[in-house]
Motif scaffolding. Structure first.
Motif, PDB file in Angstrom:
ATOM      1  N   CYS A  51       0.826  -1.204   0.000  1.00 53.45           N
ATOM      2  CA  CYS A  51       0.000   0.000   0.000  1.00 53.45           C
ATOM      3  C   CYS A  51       0.866   1.262   0.000  1.00 53.45           C
ATOM      4  O   CYS A  51       2.092   1.195   0.046  1.00 53.45           O
ATOM      5  N   CYS A  77       3.272   1.663   2.986  1.00 56.49           N
ATOM      6  CA  CYS A  77       4.466   0.824   2.866  1.00 56.49           C
ATOM      7  C   CYS A  77       5.450   1.429   1.864  1.00 56.49           C
ATOM      8  O   CYS A  77       6.656   1.439   2.092  1.00 56.49           O
ATOM      9  N   CYS A 103       1.842  -3.582   8.767  1.00 51.68           N
ATOM     10  CA  CYS A 103       1.162  -2.386   8.252  1.00 51.68           C
ATOM     11  C   CYS A 103      -0.321  -2.431   8.633  1.00 51.68           C
ATOM     12  O   CYS A 103      -0.993  -3.436   8.401  1.00 51.68           O
ATOM     13  N   VAL A 120      -2.663  -1.043   7.199  1.00 49.21           N
ATOM     14  CA  VAL A 120      -3.522  -0.967   6.009  1.00 49.21           C
ATOM     15  C   VAL A 120      -3.470  -2.269   5.208  1.00 49.21           C
ATOM     16  O   VAL A 120      -4.506  -2.846   4.874  1.00 49.21           O
ATOM     17  N   CYS A 121      -2.232  -2.740   4.896  1.00 54.75           N
ATOM     18  CA  CYS A 121      -2.143  -3.905   4.017  1.00 54.75           C
ATOM     19  C   CYS A 121      -1.437  -5.086   4.672  1.00 54.75           C
ATOM     20  O   CYS A 121      -1.157  -6.087   4.018  1.00 54.75           O
TER      21      CYS A 121
END
Ligand code: ZN
Ligand code: ZN
Length: 639
Positions: A495, A498, A606, A608-609
């Motif tokens: 993402c 990252c 992370c 998010v991902c």
């Protein structure tokens, strides 16, 4: 009625003119419905069908066409006669699928004695004389066929044609039997006073500009009452009512701004109460499908770009009455936009929605390029207004200064393609209701983050990734000496967060990008450098919008990047910037511009991902922290 075998089909001059403009001029295959007076072998009207589905060999009428035909039949005493369409090349006969469609037309319209199906083709250089069933349309010709029921079989054959001058011969006898009227109504003056009363009512009801003026008129020795009415948008109506009013419709002449005068058929229904008949007729006449309609954004002196007043207000177009359906010109605009990208792009991108957060130098440029290439659904988010300092590197001009960027950009986009559907939000990303923002991002096929705040880019990343929407993040730094485009496909690539961490690993550049990407708004930078990076992002965006089934070469632009995981495109606009000297220092012939694709590293932790246990729902992070004053108020209440 003549037996179908001995028929000659007549085409009015007006119908042929419309066929020439709407069927013969554009690219094949174009089509439309043919109508004419009830029971007569005369084609007096064409209803073009720009929304039709077409392939190289076939034309399929749209649903909109059916409803337009029904409307015309109802209000203009016309009947549907058949379907006309054009063919590519020189095939001036019905194709196999055409014959099947014609037979089907007869089957679903059992009341029709015959079904007309002309074909329009370009005239070949060596083509001979026209047949009895053909008419000359200048560059093209019309070849007329018909189908009819013969016993249980359907017979299809060419049918002789000719041109007639009359647009509309006498109507057939009305089937309604009228009761003898009361003695008072025999007096013309009674009819005239009712006409005056009804026209005043209609003008008031329709909010027209001024009260009508009335005057006596004599036509062919008959006393009439005349009146002129000005309609906003440059249309003047002249009514002439006779002693038969309100059973008989007034004669109506319409004059457009260009001086063209035409006699209009009043949609006159005796089922409507007499007192409302004129109001209803004028309402039908001045709205909907014509013959004249309110249009906005007139081009070429005649066609209107839209009939949508809200769109016209954003685009700065004034209204006028026009004789042509805006859908026709919209289809031509669209055709023009795709004319020079065949093989590279495909029309699939018309149906794709792109959300652009940030309408500054990068976002406005990208939005404009995407619409020029054919994207027709755009969502724009930007809280700022246009300032003079924006003019050197964005899509805005002097007339936009003082408008919000989203309004000014929407205006720009509509003036490129009047059919673009635009959602505008003049709010800071953090001021949105999270559910609204989530619904927009979920509805988008592609999110483009071009804000100048790293925090906003990070928030977009959380939403787009969490909702499964592909995203591009475009950033520039150091006065556009360096730039980046990051491609994020949820669950396929690392993402944005990252990738930003990957960038920090390059010591040489981290100090100059510490403030984050995109911070070019207040910086000295050249439009050429900004657009260099933004152009790369536009190309990537278009490639990402193409579905697997599209036959478009541009797909090859993005496929290798995804296969190799090199989804982090970097650009250098000056020599020896960033990490480029280490990498390319030994390569001869290097200067600026340079570009290298990096492979971002995904972090397992992370939010998010990363791994599922580390992930956080974007909507659980407040878009906006509570204001200090709100906190104080809460604390004061608690104590
Ligand atoms: Zn065909
Ligand atoms: Zn990540």
């Amino acid at each position: 009625m003549a037996l179908p075998q001995n028929l000659t089909i007549c085409f009015s001059k007006r119908a042929l003119r419309d066929i020439e403009r709407n069927i013969a001029q554009p690219q094949p295959e174009q089509g439309g419905a043919l109508l004419g007076p009830i029971g007569q072998p005369l084609i007096s009207h064409l209803i073009p069908d720009p929304a039709a589905r077409t392939t190289g060999a076939s034309y399929f009428p749209s649903d909109q066409l059916t409803s337009k035909v029904q409307e015309m039949e109802r209000y203009h005493n016309l009947e549907f006669k058949g379907i006309i369409h054009s063919h590519p090349g020189s095939l001036d006969r019905l194709s196999g699928p055409d014959e099947e469609a014609l037979a089907e037309g007869l089957r679903i319209n059992p009341h029709m004695d015959y079904f007309i199906a002309p074909i329009v083709t370009r005239k070949g250089f060596f083509s001979g004389a026209l047949g009895e069933h053909e008419l000359d349309l200048g560059q093209t010709k019309l070849s007329c066929y018909m189908g009819y029921n013969r016993g249980s079989r359907i017979e299809i054959s060419p049918v002789p044609v000719q041109t007639v001058r009359a647009a509309m011969p006498d109507r057939p006898e009305p089937t309604t039997t009228l009761a003898p009227s009361a003695p008072a109504s025999h007096s013309p003056s009674f009819a005239f006073s009712r006409f005056e009363q009804h026209l005043k009512q209609a003008v008031k009801h329709l909010n027209l500009m001024e009260d009508p003026r009335f005057f006596p008129l004599v036509q062919d020795g008959v006393d009439l009452r005349g009146s002129t009415v000005q309609v906003e948008g440059g249309l003047e109506l002249l009514f002439m009512a006779g002693g038969g009013y309100p059973v008989a419709a007034p004669v109506l002449l319409a004059t457009l701004e260009d001086g063209n005068t035409e006699q209009l058929q009043m949609p006159w229904s005796l089922e409507v109460p007499a007192a409302e008949r004129l109001t209803r007729a004028m309402k039908d006449l001045l709205s909907g499908s014509g013959p004249y309609r309110k249009g906005y954004g007139v081009i070429l002196g005649k066609s209107a770009l839209t009939d949508n007043p809200e769109r016209a207000a954003i685009a700065g177009w004034s209204g006028r009455f026009v004789a042509e359906d805006p859908a026709v010109i919209q289809a031509q605009v669209r055709e023009g936009l795709f004319a020079r990208s065949q093989g590279l792009l495909s029309q699939h991108i018309r149906q794709k929605r792109v959300l652009i957060a940030g309408a500054g130098s990068v976002g406005s440029y990208m939005a404009e390029q995407l619409v020029r290439q054919g994207v027709e659904q755009i969502t724009l988010i930007d809280p700022d207004g246009v300032e003079l300092a924006n003019l050197n590197r964005s899509s805005y001009d002097l007339a936009d200064v003082g408008r919000t960027k989203v309004d000014a950009l929407a205006c720009r986009l509509l003036n490129i393609n009047p059919g673009v559907e635009i959602t505008r939000s003049p709010l800071d990303l953090f001021d949105h209701d999270p559910e609204t923002l989530a619904s927009w991002i979920e509805a988008a096929d592609l999110v483009i983050g071009t804000t100048d705040q790293p925090k906003a880019q990070q928030a977009l990343n959380r939403y787009a990734h969490g909702l499964g929407t592909t995203a591009l993040y475009v950033g520039l730094y150091d006065g556009a000496q360096g730039g980046e485009v990051l491609l994020v496909i949820p669950e396929k690539t690392p993402c944005y967060a990252c990738a930003a961490a990957t960038r920090q690993g390059f010591q040489e550049v981290s100090s100059s990008v510490d403030y984050g990407t995109g911070r070019v708004s207040g910086e000295m930078a050249l439009v050429a450098d900004i657009h260099h990076v933004a152009s790369g992002a536009v190309k990537l965006a278009l490639a990402l919008l193409l579905p697997p089934e599209a036959e478009a070469n541009l797909k090859a632009f993005v496929e290798p990047l995804l296969e190799s995981g090199q989804t982090f495109l970097t650009f250098s606009m000056v020599p020896n910037y960033w990490f480029y000297p280490q990498l390319l220092g030994q390569v001869p012939g290097q200067f600026a511009y340079q570009s290298v694709c990096l492979t971002p590293e995904k972090s397992d932790t992370c939010p998010v991902c990363g791994a599922p246990e580390h992930r956080i729902d974007p909507r659980s992070i407040p878009l906006k922290a509570p204001a200090v004053t709100d906190l104080r108020a809460v604390l004061a209440e608690a104590s």
